[in-house]
Design a protein around this motif. Structure first.
Motif, PDB file in Angstrom:
ATOM      1  N   PRO A   1      57.330  46.951  41.835  1.00  0.00           N
ATOM      2  CA  PRO A   1      57.839  45.566  41.833  1.00  0.00           C
ATOM      3  C   PRO A   1      56.794  44.519  41.498  1.00  0.00           C
ATOM      4  N   ALA A   2      55.562  44.677  41.985  1.00  0.00           N
ATOM      5  CA  ALA A   2      54.535  43.672  41.718  1.00  0.00           C
ATOM      6  C   ALA A   2      54.270  43.527  40.227  1.00  0.00           C
ATOM      7  N   VAL A   3      54.487  44.605  39.465  1.00  0.00           N
ATOM      8  CA  VAL A   3      54.259  44.567  38.023  1.00  0.00           C
ATOM      9  C   VAL A   3      55.538  44.155  37.290  1.00  0.00           C
ATOM     10  N   ALA A   4      56.645  44.803  37.623  1.00  0.00           N
ATOM     11  CA  ALA A   4      57.885  44.581  36.889  1.00  0.00           C
ATOM     12  C   ALA A   4      58.483  43.201  37.140  1.00  0.00           C
ATOM     13  N   LEU A   5      58.289  42.665  38.339  1.00  0.00           N
ATOM     14  CA  LEU A   5      58.926  41.393  38.690  1.00  0.00           C
ATOM     15  C   LEU A   5      58.020  40.185  38.498  1.00  0.00           C
ATOM     16  N   ALA A   6      56.839  40.374  37.930  1.00  0.00           N
ATOM     17  CA  ALA A   6      55.878  39.263  37.827  1.00  0.00           C
ATOM     18  C   ALA A   6      56.462  38.018  37.169  1.00  0.00           C
ATOM     19  N   PRO A   7      57.165  38.112  36.016  1.00  0.00           N
ATOM     20  CA  PRO A   7      57.723  36.884  35.419  1.00  0.00           C
ATOM     21  C   PRO A   7      58.774  36.223  36.304  1.00  0.00           C
ATOM     22  N   LEU A   8      59.651  37.025  36.928  1.00  0.00           N
ATOM     23  CA  LEU A   8      60.688  36.456  37.786  1.00  0.00           C
ATOM     24  C   LEU A   8      60.090  35.801  39.021  1.00  0.00           C
ATOM     25  N   VAL A   9      59.071  36.438  39.581  1.00  0.00           N
ATOM     26  CA  VAL A   9      58.415  35.873  40.772  1.00  0.00           C
ATOM     27  C   VAL A   9      57.755  34.552  40.427  1.00  0.00           C
TER      28      VAL A   9
ATOM     29  N   ASP B   1      43.382  27.580  32.834  1.00  0.00           N
ATOM     30  CA  ASP B   1      43.897  28.909  32.475  1.00  0.00           C
ATOM     31  C   ASP B   1      43.870  29.892  33.643  1.00  0.00           C
ATOM     32  N   ARG B   2      43.240  29.503  34.758  1.00  0.00           N
ATOM     33  CA  ARG B   2      43.045  30.468  35.846  1.00  0.00           C
ATOM     34  C   ARG B   2      44.334  30.977  36.473  1.00  0.00           C
ATOM     35  N   PRO B   3      45.344  30.124  36.769  1.00  0.00           N
ATOM     36  CA  PRO B   3      46.549  30.671  37.410  1.00  0.00           C
ATOM     37  C   PRO B   3      47.193  31.791  36.607  1.00  0.00           C
ATOM     38  N   GLY B   4      47.397  31.550  35.292  1.00  0.00           N
ATOM     39  CA  GLY B   4      47.989  32.596  34.466  1.00  0.00           C
ATOM     40  C   GLY B   4      47.084  33.801  34.316  1.00  0.00           C
ATOM     41  N   PHE B   5      45.775  33.545  34.198  1.00  0.00           N
ATOM     42  CA  PHE B   5      44.837  34.655  34.022  1.00  0.00           C
ATOM     43  C   PHE B   5      44.842  35.584  35.225  1.00  0.00           C
ATOM     44  N   PHE B   6      44.725  35.027  36.442  1.00  0.00           N
ATOM     45  CA  PHE B   6      44.642  35.878  37.626  1.00  0.00           C
ATOM     46  C   PHE B   6      45.970  36.581  37.915  1.00  0.00           C
ATOM     47  N   ALA B   7      47.087  35.918  37.609  1.00  0.00           N
ATOM     48  CA  ALA B   7      48.387  36.582  37.805  1.00  0.00           C
ATOM     49  C   ALA B   7      48.511  37.795  36.898  1.00  0.00           C
ATOM     50  N   VAL B   8      48.137  37.622  35.637  1.00  0.00           N
ATOM     51  CA  VAL B   8      48.245  38.739  34.697  1.00  0.00           C
ATOM     52  C   VAL B   8      47.175  39.788  34.979  1.00  0.00           C
TER      53      VAL B   8
ATOM     54  N   ALA C   1      55.890  41.417  46.904  1.00  0.00           N
ATOM     55  CA  ALA C   1      55.492  40.911  45.593  1.00  0.00           C
ATOM     56  C   ALA C   1      55.855  39.442  45.429  1.00  0.00           C
ATOM     57  N   VAL C   2      56.824  38.962  46.202  1.00  0.00           N
ATOM     58  CA  VAL C   2      57.163  37.541  46.201  1.00  0.00           C
ATOM     59  C   VAL C   2      56.291  36.778  47.195  1.00  0.00           C
ATOM     60  N   PHE C   3      56.085  37.354  48.381  1.00  0.00           N
ATOM     61  CA  PHE C   3      55.384  36.661  49.460  1.00  0.00           C
ATOM     62  C   PHE C   3      53.926  36.370  49.098  1.00  0.00           C
TER      63      PHE C   3
END
Length: 462
Positions: free
Chosen positions: A84-92, A380-387, A145-147
């Motif tokens: 879930p942490a990988v598959a749901l990343a965009p939805l989260v 760019d850090r928020p997107g970078f660290f999430a990915v 993965a949401v929390f």
């Protein structure tokens, strides 16, 4: 790292402590700021519950439920727990951006508690099929993965700007603390109360976390520094207007294209993860088939790994040398530690190996997350660290399945040697990456002081 100078309660702060009170300033942030303290306690509860469920269920599958296919059963379970942490990343990411953070945190913890409570009731009534354990793992991992990313995003709302680094240090070091507690309790509870006891304990922890979130009043988001606060600013927990989004982040592909050094480092860590995270499959198999021990030994191995990670997190900033040199050396040391139980079977060898491997993970986490913080532009850090987390997490299901399948055909001691051999080429690649740019980003990013405990680029599974 403790922020120097006087640290005070947020402007939107709580009633706890007075900024002018010197005694209040000396208190830890979780005591000075009751709002942040409550959310931090909820994080400890959810992460410890998730880890207890994972480790406890893996030991139940290896030690009690599975027979000939115990490697595949445990590997598939861990793979399901991380998908879930990988598959749901965009939805989260979209959910966190559009909904009040307090609502998202409370709902995810409450839903996890209800899932665990229902699973516990089923387990007490009779032994459920393995599919129930896998389904519960998928749902609980989805809630976590949401929390977790929502809590990280909420930190600036809960503390003053001067306290953000301290709050982040608390949040990230909690991952090791909660993992240590959950990993220690899981196998012990399985041996004494069975899987039903584990799930019931998880349900209580999740529901208590939801209660803490529900009793905490979040402040309204702070207005941007360049503008005065609007008179009609939203009330606490009110969702932001659709057009009131933060500055647009650049596509990650463009970010990484401008940072080839970081791109190569991330690829090295992704490759290392395939072998290092396999320890969560290999160690239960090793305990069962080589040591012929019970859940207390699995708990001790988990505790050694967690304790080593904590020590590495607090000492990594003191090691001299460029990050790639330190990282490559730690990977070589980790390879030796992972291979030791394969060469010298025994409780002492396994415990020492886990402690050393954990220390290496902690050191690498501190040095490289601090390096990325300095090299990646702030916007760019928020997107970078999430990915980054999604990329590194994506290797864990692969590792779990591959080593789970191998565990049904190869001795556990051989698997230890496979791990060690697999890490060595990655260490060489990381060292060579630093050698290619001796006067590049690492020299400019040399730490001026000890960084705070940080999330681990490798081996971080929750």
């Amino acid at each position: 790292m403790t922020v120097s100078g006087a640290v005070t309660e947020p402007a939107t702060g709580t009633a706890s402590g007075t900024p002018a009170d010197p005694a209040a300033r000396r208190l830890p942030l979780v005591l000075r700021n009751r709002r942040f303290g409550a959310v931090w306690a909820a994080q400890v509860l959810t992460q410890a519950a998730g880890r207890m469920f994972q480790v406890g269920t893996v030991w139940w599958l290896v030690g009690y439920a599975a027979d000939a296919d115990r490697g595949l059963a445990s590997g598939a379970f861990l793979a399901v727990s991380t998908l879930p942490a990988v598959a749901l990343a965009p939805l989260v990411a979209a959910l966190i951006a559009r909904r009040p953070h307090r609502t998202v945190l409370g709902a995810s913890a409450a839903l996890a508690g209800l899932v665990a409570l229902g699973t516990a009731g089923w387990t007490y009534a009779g032994t459920p099929p393995m599919a129930v354990a896998y389904g519960a793992a998928l749902l609980l991992a989805g809630c976590q993965a949401v929390f977790d990313p929502c809590l990280t995003t909420s930190v600036p709302e809960l503390v003053k700007d001067a306290d953000i680094e301290t709050a982040t240090g608390f949040e990230l070091s909690t991952q090791s603390l909660a993992g240590l507690a959950g990993g220690l309790l899981g196998p012990l509870v399985v041996d004494t109360a069975g899987p039903a006891g584990v799930v019931a304990g998880c349900a209580g922890a999740y529901l208590l976390a939801a209660s803490l979130i529900g009793a905490t009043r979040f402040p309204a988001p702070a207005a941007p520094a360049a503008h005065a606060p609007a008179a009609d600013s939203p009330a606490p927990d009110a969702p932001a207007p659709a057009g009131d989004a933060p500055g647009r982040a650049r596509p990650l592909r463009r970010i990484l294209s401008e940072l080839p050094f970081i791109r190569r480092v991330l690829l090295c860590f992704a490759a290392a993860n395939v072998f290092t995270t396999a320890v969560f499959v290999v160690m239960p198999l090793y305990t069962r088939t080589v040591l012929n021990a019970d859940g207390s030994t699995v708990a001790a191995l988990e505790a050694a790994l967690g304790a080593g990670t904590l020590v590495g997190s607090f000492t990594g900033g003191r090691l001299p040398g460029a990050p790639t040199a330190v990282g490559a050396g730690c990977l070589v040391l980790m390879a030796a530690a992972l291979g030791l139980p394969g060469l010298a079977a025994g409780h002492a060898a396994a415990l020492g190996a886990m402690a050393v491997a954990g220390w290496c993970v902690g050191v690498i986490g501190v040095r490289f997350v601090a390096l990325f913080q300095r090299l990646v532009p702030a916007g760019d850090r928020p997107g970078f660290f999430a990915v980054m987390q999604a990329l590194l997490g994506a290797t864990f299901p692969v590792s779990s399945l591959v080593f789970g399948l191998l565990g049904d055909h190869l001795p556990a001691r051989t698997l230890c040697l496979v791990q060690a051999i697999g890490v060595l080429p990655v260490a060489a690649a990381l060292w060579w990456t630093g050698r290619r740019e001796p006067d590049g980003p690492e020299a400019a990013a040399a730490p001026q002081e000890d960084p705070a405990p940080a999330a681990q680029p490798i081996g971080d599974v929750r």
